[in-house]
Motif scaffolding. Structure first.
Motif, PDB file in Angstrom:
ATOM      1  N   ILE A 109       0.825  -1.212   0.000  1.00 27.62           N
ATOM      2  CA  ILE A 109       0.000   0.000   0.000  1.00 27.62           C
ATOM      3  C   ILE A 109       0.857   1.260   0.000  1.00 27.62           C
ATOM      4  CG2 ILE A 109      -1.569   1.353   1.468  1.00 27.62           C
ATOM      5  CD1 ILE A 109      -3.057  -1.274   2.004  1.00 27.62           C
ATOM      6  N   MET A 110       1.928   1.235   0.805  1.00 26.95           N
ATOM      7  CA  MET A 110       2.777   2.422   0.894  1.00 26.95           C
ATOM      8  C   MET A 110       3.498   2.708  -0.424  1.00 26.95           C
ATOM      9  SD  MET A 110       2.113   3.469   3.827  1.00 26.95           S
ATOM     10  CE  MET A 110       3.301   4.790   4.112  1.00 26.95           C
ATOM     11  N   ALA A 111       3.607   1.695  -1.281  1.00 25.15           N
ATOM     12  CA  ALA A 111       4.328   1.877  -2.541  1.00 25.15           C
ATOM     13  C   ALA A 111       3.429   2.422  -3.647  1.00 25.15           C
ATOM     14  CB  ALA A 111       4.947   0.543  -2.977  1.00 25.15           C
ATOM     15  N   ASN A 112       2.153   2.616  -3.353  1.00 22.36           N
ATOM     16  CA  ASN A 112       1.217   2.964  -4.417  1.00 22.36           C
ATOM     17  C   ASN A 112       0.207   4.035  -3.967  1.00 22.36           C
ATOM     18  OD1 ASN A 112      -1.430   2.602  -5.890  1.00 22.36           O
ATOM     19  ND2 ASN A 112      -0.100   1.321  -7.140  1.00 22.36           N
ATOM     20  N   PRO A 113       0.286   5.224  -4.542  1.00 28.12           N
ATOM     21  CA  PRO A 113      -0.595   6.317  -4.105  1.00 28.12           C
ATOM     22  C   PRO A 113      -2.081   5.973  -4.207  1.00 28.12           C
ATOM     23  CG  PRO A 113       1.124   7.167  -5.545  1.00 28.12           C
ATOM     24  CD  PRO A 113       1.229   5.668  -5.589  1.00 28.12           C
ATOM     25  N   GLU A 114      -2.455   5.236  -5.250  1.00 28.46           N
ATOM     26  CA  GLU A 114      -3.871   4.892  -5.413  1.00 28.46           C
ATOM     27  C   GLU A 114      -4.339   4.019  -4.249  1.00 28.46           C
ATOM     28  OE1 GLU A 114      -6.650   1.891  -7.744  1.00 28.46           O
ATOM     29  OE2 GLU A 114      -4.733   2.289  -8.738  1.00 28.46           O
ATOM     30  N   LEU A 115      -3.485   3.109  -3.826  1.00 30.81           N
ATOM     31  CA  LEU A 115      -3.846   2.241  -2.698  1.00 30.81           C
ATOM     32  C   LEU A 115      -3.852   3.020  -1.389  1.00 30.81           C
ATOM     33  CD1 LEU A 115      -1.830  -0.983  -3.644  1.00 30.81           C
ATOM     34  CD2 LEU A 115      -4.285  -0.562  -3.941  1.00 30.81           C
ATOM     35  N   GLN A 116      -2.963   3.978  -1.279  1.00 29.50           N
ATOM     36  CA  GLN A 116      -2.964   4.822  -0.078  1.00 29.50           C
ATOM     37  C   GLN A 116      -4.285   5.587   0.022  1.00 29.50           C
ATOM     38  OE1 GLN A 116       0.596   7.280   0.183  1.00 29.50           O
ATOM     39  NE2 GLN A 116       1.829   5.594  -0.559  1.00 29.50           N
ATOM     40  N   GLU A 117      -4.746   6.091  -1.116  1.00 25.19           N
ATOM     41  CA  GLU A 117      -6.046   6.785  -1.123  1.00 25.19           C
ATOM     42  C   GLU A 117      -7.159   5.843  -0.693  1.00 25.19           C
ATOM     43  OE1 GLU A 117      -6.958   8.736  -4.824  1.00 25.19           O
ATOM     44  OE2 GLU A 117      -4.977   9.648  -4.914  1.00 25.19           O
ATOM     45  N   ARG A 118      -7.120   4.643  -1.254  1.00 24.10           N
ATOM     46  CA  ARG A 118      -8.133   3.643  -0.913  1.00 24.10           C
ATOM     47  C   ARG A 118      -8.129   3.382   0.590  1.00 24.10           C
ATOM     48  NH1 ARG A 118     -12.425   2.843  -2.563  1.00 24.10           N
ATOM     49  NH2 ARG A 118     -13.173   2.065  -0.602  1.00 24.10           N
ATOM     50  N   GLU A 119      -6.938   3.294   1.167  1.00 31.50           N
ATOM     51  CA  GLU A 119      -6.825   3.025   2.601  1.00 31.50           C
ATOM     52  C   GLU A 119      -7.354   4.214   3.408  1.00 31.50           C
ATOM     53  OE1 GLU A 119      -6.094   0.196   3.938  1.00 31.50           O
ATOM     54  OE2 GLU A 119      -4.988   0.436   5.820  1.00 31.50           O
ATOM     55  N   LEU A 120      -7.034   5.415   2.961  1.00 29.81           N
ATOM     56  CA  LEU A 120      -7.561   6.618   3.629  1.00 29.81           C
ATOM     57  C   LEU A 120      -9.084   6.611   3.603  1.00 29.81           C
ATOM     58  CD1 LEU A 120      -5.307   9.548   2.292  1.00 29.81           C
ATOM     59  CD2 LEU A 120      -5.495   8.759   4.656  1.00 29.81           C
ATOM     60  N   ILE A 121      -9.636   6.251   2.459  1.00 27.60           N
ATOM     61  CA  ILE A 121     -11.096   6.251   2.324  1.00 27.60           C
ATOM     62  C   ILE A 121     -11.706   5.175   3.206  1.00 27.60           C
ATOM     63  CG2 ILE A 121     -12.968   5.767   0.698  1.00 27.60           C
ATOM     64  CD1 ILE A 121     -11.122   7.098  -1.433  1.00 27.60           C
ATOM     65  N   LYS A 122     -11.061   4.045   3.263  1.00 31.66           N
ATOM     66  CA  LYS A 122     -11.551   2.965   4.124  1.00 31.66           C
ATOM     67  C   LYS A 122     -11.608   3.427   5.573  1.00 31.66           C
ATOM     68  CE  LYS A 122      -9.158  -0.415   6.028  1.00 31.66           C
ATOM     69  NZ  LYS A 122      -8.165  -1.490   6.166  1.00 31.66           N
ATOM     70  N   LEU A 123     -10.541   4.068   6.028  1.00 32.68           N
ATOM     71  CA  LEU A 123     -10.499   4.522   7.415  1.00 32.68           C
ATOM     72  C   LEU A 123     -11.509   5.649   7.643  1.00 32.68           C
ATOM     73  CD1 LEU A 123      -6.629   4.396   7.929  1.00 32.68           C
ATOM     74  CD2 LEU A 123      -8.317   2.840   8.914  1.00 32.68           C
ATOM     75  N   ALA A 124     -11.667   6.517   6.649  1.00 27.03           N
ATOM     76  CA  ALA A 124     -12.654   7.589   6.766  1.00 27.03           C
ATOM     77  C   ALA A 124     -14.058   7.006   6.854  1.00 27.03           C
ATOM     78  CB  ALA A 124     -12.543   8.528   5.561  1.00 27.03           C
ATOM     79  N   HIS A 125     -14.277   5.981   6.071  1.00 28.83           N
ATOM     80  CA  HIS A 125     -15.570   5.318   6.076  1.00 28.83           C
ATOM     81  C   HIS A 125     -15.832   4.700   7.453  1.00 28.83           C
ATOM     82  CE1 HIS A 125     -18.971   3.638   3.976  1.00 28.83           C
ATOM     83  NE2 HIS A 125     -18.678   2.423   4.421  1.00 28.83           N
ATOM     84  N   MET A 126     -14.804   4.106   8.011  1.00 26.19           N
ATOM     85  CA  MET A 126     -14.958   3.516   9.336  1.00 26.19           C
ATOM     86  C   MET A 126     -15.230   4.590  10.384  1.00 26.19           C
ATOM     87  SD  MET A 126     -12.495   0.879  11.412  1.00 26.19           S
ATOM     88  CE  MET A 126     -12.887  -0.467  10.297  1.00 26.19           C
ATOM     89  N   SER A 127     -14.529   5.712  10.281  1.00 25.46           N
ATOM     90  CA  SER A 127     -14.774   6.812  11.218  1.00 25.46           C
ATOM     91  C   SER A 127     -16.228   7.279  11.126  1.00 25.46           C
ATOM     92  CB  SER A 127     -13.814   7.969  10.896  1.00 25.46           C
ATOM     93  OG  SER A 127     -14.158   9.108  11.638  1.00 25.46           O
ATOM     94  N   GLY A 128     -16.710   7.427   9.907  1.00 29.18           N
ATOM     95  CA  GLY A 128     -18.094   7.859   9.711  1.00 29.18           C
ATOM     96  C   GLY A 128     -19.090   6.864  10.287  1.00 29.18           C
ATOM     97  N   ALA A 129     -18.800   5.578  10.078  1.00 30.71           N
ATOM     98  CA  ALA A 129     -19.709   4.546  10.572  1.00 30.71           C
ATOM     99  C   ALA A 129     -19.714   4.497  12.102  1.00 30.71           C
ATOM    100  CB  ALA A 129     -19.299   3.183   9.998  1.00 30.71           C
ATOM    101  N   LEU A 130     -18.539   4.650  12.704  1.00 29.20           N
ATOM    102  CA  LEU A 130     -18.473   4.641  14.170  1.00 29.20           C
ATOM    103  C   LEU A 130     -19.187   5.865  14.742  1.00 29.20           C
ATOM    104  CD1 LEU A 130     -14.823   3.403  14.908  1.00 29.20           C
ATOM    105  CD2 LEU A 130     -16.942   2.083  14.973  1.00 29.20           C
ATOM    106  N   ALA A 131     -19.016   7.010  14.101  1.00 28.22           N
ATOM    107  CA  ALA A 131     -19.703   8.222  14.564  1.00 28.22           C
ATOM    108  C   ALA A 131     -21.215   8.026  14.487  1.00 28.22           C
ATOM    109  CB  ALA A 131     -19.266   9.430  13.731  1.00 28.22           C
ATOM    110  N   ALA A 132     -21.680   7.428  13.396  1.00 26.29           N
ATOM    111  CA  ALA A 132     -23.116   7.164  13.257  1.00 26.29           C
ATOM    112  C   ALA A 132     -23.589   6.203  14.344  1.00 26.29           C
ATOM    113  CB  ALA A 132     -23.409   6.599  11.864  1.00 26.29           C
ATOM    114  N   GLY A 133     -22.771   5.186  14.631  1.00 27.35           N
ATOM    115  CA  GLY A 133     -23.105   4.236  15.689  1.00 27.35           C
ATOM    116  C   GLY A 133     -23.203   4.925  17.054  1.00 27.35           C
ATOM    117  N   LEU A 134     -22.289   5.864  17.304  1.00 24.47           N
ATOM    118  CA  LEU A 134     -22.318   6.593  18.582  1.00 24.47           C
ATOM    119  C   LEU A 134     -23.553   7.486  18.667  1.00 24.47           C
ATOM    120  CD1 LEU A 134     -18.536   7.584  18.868  1.00 24.47           C
ATOM    121  CD2 LEU A 134     -19.759   5.938  20.325  1.00 24.47           C
TER     122      LEU A 134
END
Lengths: 214, 214
Positions: free
Chosen positions: B108-133
């Motif tokens: 992932i660290m070797a590929n900007p597109e994958l880094q973006e994907r990982e950022l989005i995944k974590l952002a998605h998780m943050s959003g889902a946890l906030a909604a759960g709270l």
């Protein structure tokens, strides 16, 4: 910039934002922006490399000023307080025009590619602040955690400020958000009820807007 | 899955990771992965929609389990402690195979597109946890701040765990990171020197790796 056509920069910005809001970012062409601003496409490209840059060209300046604020903090300033100073500097730069920030946010929230760009921008800022803290002598994990926590505070505060019914001072909202983080972390012991604070603003953070399946 | 070729799923995963590490993600074709795994490309597509999914197909499960942990917390649990339970669940799912996580991180660290994907995944998780709270009764800004702060803790801990010289328990590293956040926020008063904690691991978080100009 502005040497050829005085004010073209701000006219282009305004035209771009109107079109992004009206038609959507993707449906807006550089030629449309230039036409509405009353300049040629060539003039557009003297000011911006592409239409996305209209929304993001302030980023390098933001990064530089926030780093400068962090670096000018006294050596005795704690890592989190140094981050708070960096966020204050950011607020000083972008907090003066909430209407623009509202419009920009609306455009970004409507487009997944722009949301990614915004995420990357904030990630880049987090990385830069962490590096700045390390240069001040902070241990790596501590620097990263303080920078990430600072960005968390910033993202939530920014969304709240943009979405609020009334105008507020971004700097104040960030400070309140930081104070809330302190109380969340201080008060969070198991089996203790969470108390609902007095804010009534429903924030829609950049991070909450990413809707793609992961 | 696995109905046609027993073990094809894990063989494909292994083959993909080897090739991603050897040749780079972009240079690896689905046909190469299938060939190395000893199956057809058609079999690959029975298991994964594309080569990126090999790295990210655990995300929905992670999200679901972390939300379930958050939702099963007693009503009296503080918002940050509920987030901590969600992170514990994440650690339980992915903490068992550090070698895999190391390899995945390197790809992932070797590929900007994958880094973006990982950022989005974590952002998605943050959003889902906030909604759960929020569903648990937390006020919106508080929910978002707790979720974002939790993800900050997670990102730093994960990077530290992956990069560490010795095997450690991801759950412990996350808990230490959360404890450090508490001490950072508690101890950070102006004009107080920042103390360097005992960790000696240089973390390279996902967020620190995004190198594109912003």
């Amino acid at each position: 910039m502005g040497r050829w056509e005085p004010g073209a920069d701000s006219r282009l910005r305004e035209a771009a934002m109107e079109l992004f809001l009206d038609r959507g970012f993707e449906q807006t062409m550089v030629a449309d922006i230039a036409e509405r601003a009353g300049v040629t496409a060539r003039t557009f490209f003297r000011h911006f490399t592409d239409k996305r840059e209209v929304l993001f060209d302030g980023s390098p300046d933001l990064l530089e000023r926030s780093l400068a604020a962090l670096e000018s903090a006294p050596a005795t300033t704690s890592v989190l307080d140094a981050v708070a100073l960096a966020l204050d500097a950011v607020a000083g730069l972008i907090g003066g025009d909430r209407e623009y920030s509202k419009q920009r946010q609306a455009v970004i929230m409507a487009n997944p590619e722009l949301q990614e760009r915004e995420l990357i921008k904030l990630a880049h800022m987090s990385g830069a602040l962490a590096a700045g803290l390390r240069r001040r002598g902070a241990e790596a994990s501590e620097a990263e955690l303080a920078a990430e926590a600072g960005l968390a505070v910033y993202r939530v505060a920014y969304a709240q400020w943009v979405d609020a019914a009334e105008d507020g001072d971004l700097r104040d909202v960030i400070r309140e958000s930081m104070a809330r983080l302190r109380s969340l972390t201080a008060g969070a012991t198991p089996d203790q009820p969470s108390t609902a604070p007095d804010s009534d603003t429903v924030g829609t953070g950049v991070l909450q807007g990413v809707e793609r399946p992961s």
